[in-house]
Write a protein that holds these residues in place. Sequence first.
Motif, PDB file in Angstrom:
ATOM      1  N   PHE A 105       0.828  -1.208   0.000  1.00  0.00           N
ATOM      2  CA  PHE A 105       0.000   0.000   0.000  1.00  0.00           C
ATOM      3  C   PHE A 105       0.868   1.265   0.000  1.00  0.00           C
ATOM      4  CE2 PHE A 105      -2.966  -3.155   1.864  1.00  0.00           C
ATOM      5  CZ  PHE A 105      -4.005  -3.006   0.949  1.00  0.00           C
ATOM      6  N   SER A 106       0.198   2.369  -0.178  1.00  0.00           N
ATOM      7  CA  SER A 106       0.831   3.699  -0.163  1.00  0.00           C
ATOM      8  C   SER A 106       2.019   3.747  -1.119  1.00  0.00           C
ATOM      9  CB  SER A 106       1.277   4.073   1.261  1.00  0.00           C
ATOM     10  OG  SER A 106       0.188   3.970   2.147  1.00  0.00           O
ATOM     11  N   THR A 107       1.908   3.047  -2.209  1.00  0.00           N
ATOM     12  CA  THR A 107       3.018   2.942  -3.155  1.00  0.00           C
ATOM     13  C   THR A 107       2.476   3.083  -4.574  1.00  0.00           C
ATOM     14  OG1 THR A 107       4.123   1.438  -1.635  1.00  0.00           O
ATOM     15  CG2 THR A 107       4.944   1.471  -3.897  1.00  0.00           C
ATOM     16  N   ARG A 108       3.000   4.072  -5.261  1.00  0.00           N
ATOM     17  CA  ARG A 108       2.521   4.355  -6.618  1.00  0.00           C
ATOM     18  C   ARG A 108       3.517   3.803  -7.632  1.00  0.00           C
ATOM     19  NH1 ARG A 108      -1.170   7.436  -8.956  1.00  0.00           N
ATOM     20  NH2 ARG A 108      -2.016   8.134  -6.964  1.00  0.00           N
ATOM     21  N   VAL A 109       3.036   3.104  -8.614  1.00  0.00           N
ATOM     22  CA  VAL A 109       3.905   2.652  -9.706  1.00  0.00           C
ATOM     23  C   VAL A 109       4.160   3.851 -10.617  1.00  0.00           C
ATOM     24  CG1 VAL A 109       3.971   1.222 -11.796  1.00  0.00           C
ATOM     25  CG2 VAL A 109       3.245   0.234  -9.611  1.00  0.00           C
ATOM     26  N   VAL A 110       5.417   4.156 -10.856  1.00  0.00           N
ATOM     27  CA  VAL A 110       5.732   5.329 -11.677  1.00  0.00           C
ATOM     28  C   VAL A 110       6.184   4.941 -13.088  1.00  0.00           C
ATOM     29  CG1 VAL A 110       6.219   6.911  -9.775  1.00  0.00           C
ATOM     30  CG2 VAL A 110       8.068   5.484 -10.653  1.00  0.00           C
ATOM     31  N   SER A 111       6.737   3.729 -13.224  1.00  0.00           N
ATOM     32  CA  SER A 111       7.145   3.337 -14.575  1.00  0.00           C
ATOM     33  C   SER A 111       7.067   1.829 -14.738  1.00  0.00           C
ATOM     34  CB  SER A 111       8.570   3.829 -14.876  1.00  0.00           C
ATOM     35  OG  SER A 111       9.496   3.132 -14.078  1.00  0.00           O
ATOM     36  N   ALA A 112       6.907   1.431 -15.990  1.00  0.00           N
ATOM     37  CA  ALA A 112       6.941   0.009 -16.351  1.00  0.00           C
ATOM     38  C   ALA A 112       7.586  -0.066 -17.730  1.00  0.00           C
ATOM     39  CB  ALA A 112       5.530  -0.567 -16.366  1.00  0.00           C
ATOM     40  N   ASP A 391       4.858   5.982 -16.639  1.00  0.00           N
ATOM     41  CA  ASP A 391       5.771   5.954 -17.795  1.00  0.00           C
ATOM     42  C   ASP A 391       5.845   4.504 -18.300  1.00  0.00           C
ATOM     43  OD1 ASP A 391       7.777   6.341 -19.652  1.00  0.00           O
ATOM     44  OD2 ASP A 391       9.387   6.334 -18.145  1.00  0.00           O
ATOM     45  N   ILE A 392       4.947   4.178 -19.214  1.00  0.00           N
ATOM     46  CA  ILE A 392       4.878   2.801 -19.723  1.00  0.00           C
ATOM     47  C   ILE A 392       5.601   2.755 -21.064  1.00  0.00           C
ATOM     48  CG2 ILE A 392       3.354   0.917 -20.440  1.00  0.00           C
ATOM     49  CD1 ILE A 392       1.160   2.157 -18.663  1.00  0.00           C
ATOM     50  N   ARG A 393       6.643   1.937 -21.129  1.00  0.00           N
ATOM     51  CA  ARG A 393       7.424   1.795 -22.380  1.00  0.00           C
ATOM     52  C   ARG A 393       7.358   0.351 -22.839  1.00  0.00           C
ATOM     53  NH1 ARG A 393      11.241   6.248 -22.764  1.00  0.00           N
ATOM     54  NH2 ARG A 393      10.238   7.805 -21.416  1.00  0.00           N
ATOM     55  N   GLY A 394       7.004   0.182 -24.093  1.00  0.00           N
ATOM     56  CA  GLY A 394       6.933  -1.159 -24.653  1.00  0.00           C
ATOM     57  C   GLY A 394       8.192  -1.525 -25.413  1.00  0.00           C
ATOM     58  N   ARG A 395       8.011  -2.327 -26.472  1.00  0.00           N
ATOM     59  CA  ARG A 395       9.183  -2.703 -27.283  1.00  0.00           C
ATOM     60  C   ARG A 395       9.794  -1.457 -27.907  1.00  0.00           C
ATOM     61  NH1 ARG A 395       8.191  -5.114 -31.560  1.00  0.00           N
ATOM     62  NH2 ARG A 395       5.971  -5.538 -31.443  1.00  0.00           N
TER      63      ARG A 395
END
Length: 541
Positions: A105-112, A391-395
């Motif tokens: 909890f209390s944790t935000r995903v900022v990038s993948a 910040d979602i980055r794919g191939r």
Amino acid sequence: MTERDSVDAVIVGAGFSGLYQLYRLRELGLTTRVFEAGDGVGGTWYWNRYPGARCDIQSLSYSYSFSPELEQEWDWTEKYPTQPEVLRYLNHVAERFDLLPHITFSTRVVSAHWDDNARCWAVSTDSGESVTAQFVIMATGALSAPKLPEIPGIERFRGRTHHTARWGKDEVRFDGLRVAVIGTGSSGIQTIPLIAEQAADLTVFQRTANFSTPAGNRPLGPAEVAEMKSSYPAWRAAQRTSFSGVPAELPTQLALSVPEAEREATYEAGWAKGEIVSLVSCFADILFDPAANETAAEFARAKIRAVVDDPDVAEMLSPRSHPIGTKRPCLDTGYYETFNRPNVHLVDLRETPIVEFTNAGLRTTDAEYDFEAIVFATGFDAMTGALNAIDIRGRDDLALADEWHAGPRTYLGIAVAGFPNLFTITGPLSPSVLSNMVVSIEQHVEWVAECIAFMRAHGYSAIEPTAEAEAQWVQHVAELGALTLFPTADSWYTGANVPGKARVFLPYFGGVGTYRQTCDDVAAGGYQGFTLTPAGQPAPA
Ligand code: FAD
Ligand code: NAP
């Protein structure tokens, strides 16, 4: 690397979607971590604690169907449950199925970021944690990125401010205060009557008048609950194949094909049901034919005139800028009656827009107002806001936000070309917000779980839609939307509420049942429209 640093799946969000996805992936034996920005489960029902917040799909429908035991042990108390009741339910689910140990909890995903060589995602959080995962499931919510009004000077205001979707946990009272509410969508319409009861003086700032039907909320008697519990299996089956996720017979008559008296009687009967689709579901052409739509809209306006004493105020509250049903319809308890109170005033922002916030309140083109508290009921960057915030980055380092600059592109609203092993629960271009969302959530979650099980059983390490399948789906969704009146409205369905956002009709309008069949057919055909990469082989370029 520990088991916490490298897992099979990361789920982002712990609302209805994230909790059920976790349950299903755990059943498959996947190691899974959930990250949630809030400090508890519930998503929508965790954040939106404003006075009056409640569901507008009936409780017996707006609940999980995956566990018959859960259905039987949980007793809903009202036709439309309050936010605390839905939150209690989701906390119960999390505890009952032992989900909490897997949630951070209390944790935000900022990038993948996708690593094509390792065939996995690298996920980072705002607490500095990094985790790798073969799969990432975005259960981030279609209505979870709140938006403030784009008006200068908010930081200047010295009084209290509240956003309906970021309401604090402590009770907020407005007794004796001069209060402003900005926004008259579902949230504003629910909270205004309750704030009006407390405040010394309430001014409602309305940019667009909305259509709202009295909810006719009431406690559920034990006999009604028992009856529903006994009919759950049939009810759930009907939900899944229905148009909107709530079983209902679809109308066949056209509004203008029946005599006026019969039409009015049909609208009266619809109105009395107290549902968001009360009027739009009366005739088959309300969402397609402007003339038919106008008959329903005028019926609703007459209801407003019958309740509101001051004819000028009634006219201000009467929507004229969009066809009924093309902005999300609202359900209320005493909304229009509230404008008969001597302490409540209405300002039409189309006539006199807000220019700026001041130390003491705000200034419109017409007057300066002083307040002790301002409530923003100004809605969300819907459907894409929470996804684009990551910040979602794919191939090939492809950024999702760039790919979606001209509007979201997905296959089935669940996956995106160039972004392997990424799934979006109730994502853009799926039925999502046009449905009872719990039904759509369960369908997506189950489809994702079955897809992952299929990949594991057949030795695939990556799945991704083809660009062709995605393009066809984007076109199909746009064509369906274009048959309706939805695109004519400046609504969050079209992104029009967020300045600069591409104008695209974001949900799929083909109906929950048809959509489910399409998704099932795709899976049964060996994931048609997807490219599956066997483990050990290079991913397709
Ligand atoms: P959410 O409940 O929105 O949960 C998403 C979670 O993801 C949030 O807790 C958020 O904090 C978290 N999150 C997002 N981004 C990140 C990140 N980067 N890192 C970590 N965590 C993140 N639908 C209906 O069908 N019927 C209704 O009556 C109804 N009423 C509603 C009332 C309100 C006030 C609102 C706002 C929406 C309502 N909805 C309703 C829609 C509602 O959002 C869905 O029904 C459902 O609750 C969505 O569940 P979810 O888990 O998909 O998303
Ligand atoms: P919303 O429907 O988008 O309403 C936001 C309101 O704020 C609108 O009246 C909007 O005006 C106004 N607004 C936004 N920016 C403004 C600005 N810069 N200046 C002046 N006014 C501004 O948001 P919401 O009420 O939070 O509801 C969003 C969705 O959540 C609903 O449609 C529904 O799906 C769900 N919801 C459901 C319930 C429920 O009853 N179960 C309750 C709350 C929310 P415009 O219309 O002109 O943009």
